[in-house]
Write an enzyme that holds these catalytic residues in place. Structure first.
Site, PDB file in Angstrom:
ATOM      1  N   TYR A   1      17.023 -13.164  17.555  1.00 46.66           N
ATOM      2  CA  TYR A   1      17.539 -13.628  18.835  1.00 46.66           C
ATOM      3  C   TYR A   1      17.117 -12.700  19.974  1.00 46.66           C
ATOM      4  CZ  TYR A   1      20.804 -14.887  22.498  1.00 46.66           C
ATOM      5  OH  TYR A   1      21.338 -15.245  23.691  1.00 46.66           O
ATOM      6  N   GLU A   2      17.333 -11.415  19.722  1.00 45.68           N
ATOM      7  CA  GLU A   2      16.994 -10.425  20.755  1.00 45.68           C
ATOM      8  C   GLU A   2      15.491 -10.402  21.018  1.00 45.68           C
ATOM      9  OE1 GLU A   2      18.520  -6.028  21.132  1.00 45.68           O
ATOM     10  OE2 GLU A   2      19.400  -7.055  19.394  1.00 45.68           O
TER      11      GLU A   2
ATOM     12  N   LYS B   1      -6.733  -2.464  -5.176  1.00 48.62           N
ATOM     13  CA  LYS B   1      -7.879  -3.221  -4.669  1.00 48.62           C
ATOM     14  C   LYS B   1      -7.357  -4.618  -4.321  1.00 48.62           C
ATOM     15  CE  LYS B   1     -12.613  -4.499  -5.701  1.00 48.62           C
ATOM     16  NZ  LYS B   1     -12.483  -5.914  -5.436  1.00 48.62           N
TER      17      LYS B   1
ATOM     18  N   SER C   1     -20.267  -2.809  -0.418  1.00 46.72           N
ATOM     19  CA  SER C   1     -19.302  -3.147  -1.466  1.00 46.72           C
ATOM     20  C   SER C   1     -19.213  -1.978  -2.440  1.00 46.72           C
ATOM     21  CB  SER C   1     -19.711  -4.435  -2.167  1.00 46.72           C
ATOM     22  OG  SER C   1     -20.981  -4.262  -2.733  1.00 46.72           O
TER      23      SER C   1
ATOM     24  N   ARG D   1     -17.083  -9.912   6.403  1.00 48.02           N
ATOM     25  CA  ARG D   1     -18.074  -8.989   5.859  1.00 48.02           C
ATOM     26  C   ARG D   1     -19.466  -9.631   5.838  1.00 48.02           C
ATOM     27  NH1 ARG D   1     -19.757  -8.142   0.501  1.00 48.02           N
ATOM     28  NH2 ARG D   1     -20.946  -6.248   0.419  1.00 48.02           N
TER      29      ARG D   1
HETATM   30  S1  IVH Z   1     -13.122   0.641   0.006  1.00 45.72           S
HETATM   31  C1  IVH Z   1     -17.231   1.673   1.860  1.00 45.72           C
HETATM   32  N1  IVH Z   1     -10.624   0.066  -0.578  1.00 45.72           N
HETATM   33  O1  IVH Z   1     -13.094  -4.655  -2.386  1.00 45.72           O
HETATM   34  C2  IVH Z   1     -15.811   1.254   1.642  1.00 45.72           C
HETATM   35  N2  IVH Z   1     -12.207  -1.690  -0.623  1.00 45.72           N
HETATM   36  O2  IVH Z   1     -16.542  -4.407  -3.196  1.00 45.72           O
HETATM   37  C3  IVH Z   1     -15.714   0.293   0.566  1.00 45.72           C
HETATM   38  N3  IVH Z   1     -11.256  -3.868  -1.170  1.00 45.72           N
HETATM   39  O3  IVH Z   1     -14.881  -6.407  -0.364  1.00 45.72           O
HETATM   40  C4  IVH Z   1     -14.442  -0.409   0.457  1.00 45.72           C
HETATM   41  N4  IVH Z   1      -9.180  -3.203  -1.423  1.00 45.72           N
HETATM   42  O4  IVH Z   1     -13.166  -5.110   1.029  1.00 45.72           O
HETATM   43  C5  IVH Z   1     -11.872  -0.394  -0.436  1.00 45.72           C
HETATM   44  N5  IVH Z   1      -8.403  -0.298  -1.075  1.00 45.72           N
HETATM   45  C6  IVH Z   1      -9.624  -0.763  -0.915  1.00 45.72           C
HETATM   46  C7  IVH Z   1      -9.927  -2.117  -1.086  1.00 45.72           C
HETATM   47  C8  IVH Z   1     -11.232  -2.537  -0.941  1.00 45.72           C
HETATM   48  C9  IVH Z   1     -10.004  -4.234  -1.452  1.00 45.72           C
HETATM   49  C10 IVH Z   1     -12.415  -4.781  -1.179  1.00 45.72           C
HETATM   50  C11 IVH Z   1     -13.462  -4.492  -0.165  1.00 45.72           C
HETATM   51  C12 IVH Z   1     -14.709  -5.074  -0.776  1.00 45.72           C
HETATM   52  C13 IVH Z   1     -14.436  -5.040  -2.229  1.00 45.72           C
HETATM   53  C14 IVH Z   1     -15.292  -3.993  -2.913  1.00 45.72           C
END
Ligand code: IVH
Length: 663
Positions: free
Chosen positions: A35-36, A115, A83, A136
């Site tokens: 509400y606020e 991840k 990646s 990406r």
């Molecule tokens: S680090 C250079 N940390 O996993 C930095 N990636 O292939 C690299 N992802 O699409 C990424 N959780 O977006 C990093 N805690 C996390 C992550 C993460 C998900 C994804 C990332 C990429 C894929 C790795």
């Protein structure tokens, strides 16, 4: 009002709203109630409406603004979005640790993070204001999804410091939001998303940001891609800095120097992950020290200072107790394995679809087999394989029944189809299909009554055939899961309105084999009332041009079935019109030549043509001086131009309606 004072109030409101957004969406720890919060937001909207010159792109009111776009532009990533290399077991983790230590020495600390199973994005801020968001893509060039990113409430539109920075994070859909979205889609008869990741991807890649805004997306930010405004020594420091700026940062799971600890955490989290409110598909291990990262550097695709530990698909052994056959709503017979219940990927399961005969044959699945059940990235369990070496000789091969287990009618396998189907008209499994057809647009056109609601009504025993639709009460509709007051009222109204559609529509709606809209309309026009059709013989139908033996026999057979006569009586009692409504058409367009161009809102081309022809006019394909009238809809093209050049009369849909006497 003093503009300076307004400016100050706007400024203050924005700061307060930003702070409370942060508490709510980033920290998940609100300080004030809805509400606020709404009061402040509404005041800000009011002031911005009065003084639009004060609106800035980083105002909390500016999350959903943009119009739908035709396609996404591209963004060249200043720093590539690389990646990660993968590790699938302890051995590969140890190899990673060895490689790191060979390069930078023994003194290494690692950070372990979840991840996130979502989509990687880059967010760019200039002087602390959000300016661009990109997917990406291939790591070097992504898509510009700025407008969609703006709708994600845990992404700040303005940072706490006026810095230039590009960060990277993962956009995801929390499990609860995913379930809610799929329930809504099921009710609306739309395709379901297979998992939260697909749902997040589908939502982020919407051309209309207003749709994205409804999807409850969230983000974890885990990396600084580029900034000149700060010098940091470690990953933990950079996460701390990102937090200070106002980002929702990835939660660290472990900070350790011990490879044994890391291996243990990776194992433990295979189970623990199910308790999280979002999906993860592994853990990420990262060297903490940024100067060590620099020494380690990158391969062409991956940083050498991080690795993704991917969880193996979860598998469990169990015994197949039976293979049963389920008859779907379209009559398809689906063999399903029933096994001793096992816990796989956090939930207890006891069934898995075996799809069809070929699938069972290919995997040689038998009743009594010990099987390995798997739940991979997807949520749907499957029989991964059977342990042939464990067979005792008592296992029984499966045979597809040649009669339907529900109605006893014949089961056929159509040419080129993997599925076996029941062809029984009266099969309960097919009733749903018939009712869906009954309510569909060209039939009784019951707005809002889609497949999902019809199936819910059937499942709850509220209807058994199409006639029962006219006896449903508002309260019964409202008792369905996720049915709101307003939708229930609208559906009841739509059902009531459909009573007057007339015999031609009803005849088509009954789903009599071979009777399409054209045949239904001819027959309804000829007989005038359903009672005349019910009592007619096949020969009577043959009096109508275009109606042959097959259709005639199909209708006669249909009305010889007692359940179909009972259905007609139910409709009659409910007040559904069983009469043909003769439309006074006249010859208003006698001898006139029309050209159709562009798209009309309320007519398909075929319908417009029919309407013209019914009134004595004709439709020709090209514009010439002999043409009397060009009917131009949306996106009319060269024909419209030609009509203008030749001075031929041009009319729009509204004028067309008037010509047809319909307005
Ligand atoms: S680090 C250079 N940390 O996993 C930095 N990636 O292939 C690299 N992802 O699409 C990424 N959780 O977006 C990093 N805690 C996390 C992550 C993460 C998900 C994804 C990332 C990429 C894929 C790795």
């Amino acid at each position: 009002m003093d503009i300076q004072k307004v400016k100050e109030e706007v400024q203050k409101l924005r700061e307060k709203i930003r702070y409370h957004n942060y508490r709510y969406y980033v920290l998940d720890d609100p300080e004030i109630g809805d509400y606020e919060y709404d009061k402040m937001l509404n005041r800000l909207i009011e002031l911005e409406n009065k003084f639009p010159e004060l609106i800035t792109p980083d105002s909390p009111t500016q999350r959903v603004g943009g119009q739908p776009i035709k396609e996404f532009g591209t963004v060249q990533h200043v720093v590539p979005l690389l990646s990660l290399a993968n590790a699938f077991n302890d051995g590969e983790l140890k190899d990673f640790d060895r490689r790191v230590k060979n390069t930078v020495g023994r003194d290494v600390r690692y950070i372990i993070e979840p991840k996130i199973d979502g989509l990687s994005v880059a967010l760019e801020y200039e002087k602390g204001v959000f300016v661009r968001g990109a997917t990406r893509g291939d790591g070097f060039v992504g898509e510009d999804i700025t407008q969609n990113i703006r709708t994600i409430k845990s992404i700040p539109l303005k940072l706490n410091k006026p810095v230039d920075i590009i960060v990277r994070g993962e956009v995801f859909m929390p499990k609860k939001a995913f379930e809610k979205l799929n329930t809504e889609r099921a009710l609306a008869g739309q395709n379901l998303f297979a998992n939260p990741r697909n749902a997040a991807a589908g939502s982020l890649r919407q051309l209309d940001p207003k749709i994205t805004a409804t999807r409850d997306l969230d983000i974890f930010v885990f990396n600084i891609q580029q900034t000149r405004d700060v010098h940091l020594k470690s990953h933990m420091e950079s996460l701390e800095y990102l937090k200070e700026l106002g980002f929702k940062i990835i939660p660290a799971i472990l900070n350790t120097a011990s490879i044994e600890d890391m291996a243990k955490v990776c194992n433990d989290w295979q189970d623990k992950r199910h308790a999280l409110s979002f999906d993860i598909d592994g853990l990420v291990l990262k060297v903490d020290d940024l100067s060590q990262r620099e020494v380690l550097g990158f391969t062409a695709k991956n940083p050498r200072w991080a690795i993704a530990y991917k969880f193996p698909p979860e598998r469990q052994e169990t015994k197949i107790l039976d293979i049963i056959v389920q008859v779907g709503r379209t009559g398809v017979l689906t063999p399903t394995a029933v096994f001793e219940p096992v816990v796989v990927a956090g939930s207890t399961i006891s069934r898995a679809t075996l799809h069809n005969k070929d699938y069972i044959k290919q995997k040689d699945i038998r009743i009594g087999d010990i099987a390995i059940i798997q739940k991979a990235g997807d949520v749907i369990p499957e029989v991964y394989e059977v342990r042939k070496e464990k067979r005792t000789g008592d296992e029984k091969p499966f045979t597809m029944p040649n009669v339907c287990p529900i109605c006893g009618a014949k089961v056929v396998r159509l040419e080129g189809e993997a599925a076996s189907r029941c062809i029984g008209d009266a099969c309960p499994a097919q009733i749903s299909r018939l009712i869906i057809h009954f309510a569909s647009r060209d039939a009784m056109d019951i707005d809002g009554l889609g497949p999902a609601i019809i199936n819910q009504l059937l499942d709850n025993g509220l209807i058994h055939d199409a006639g029962d639709l006219y006896y449903i009460t508002h309260d019964q509709l409202k008792s369905l899961e996720r049915m709101g007051e307003k939708s229930a009222t609208n559906i009841i109204r739509a059902i009531d309105e459909s009573k007057g559609r007339g015999l031609d529509r009803l005849l088509f709606a009954l789903g009599i084999p071979l009777v399409g809209t054209r045949a239904a309309s001819l027959i309804a026009g000829y007989f005038g009332h359903i009672d005349n059709i019910i009592t007619a013989e096949a020969d009577d139908f043959l009096q109508i041009d275009e109606i042959g033996d097959k259709i005639a026999n199909s209708i006669v057979t249909f009305f010889r079935q007692p359940q179909n006569i009972a259905l007609v009586e139910k409709l009659r009692k409910a007040g559904v019109s069983l009469e043909y409504k003769r439309r006074e058409i006249g010859n208003a367009l006698e001898g006139m030549a029309f050209v159709l161009t562009g798209t009309l809102e309320n007519y398909t081309r075929e319908e417009a043509k029919q309407a013209i022809e019914e009134r004595g006019g004709r439709v020709v394909s090209s514009v010439s001086k002999k043409v009397d009238c060009v009917l131009a809809g949306e996106k009319a093209g060269s024909k419209l131009q030609k009509a203008k050049d030749l001075g031929v009369k041009i009319i729009d849909e509204e004028e067309f309606n008037a010509l047809l006497n319909r307005s």
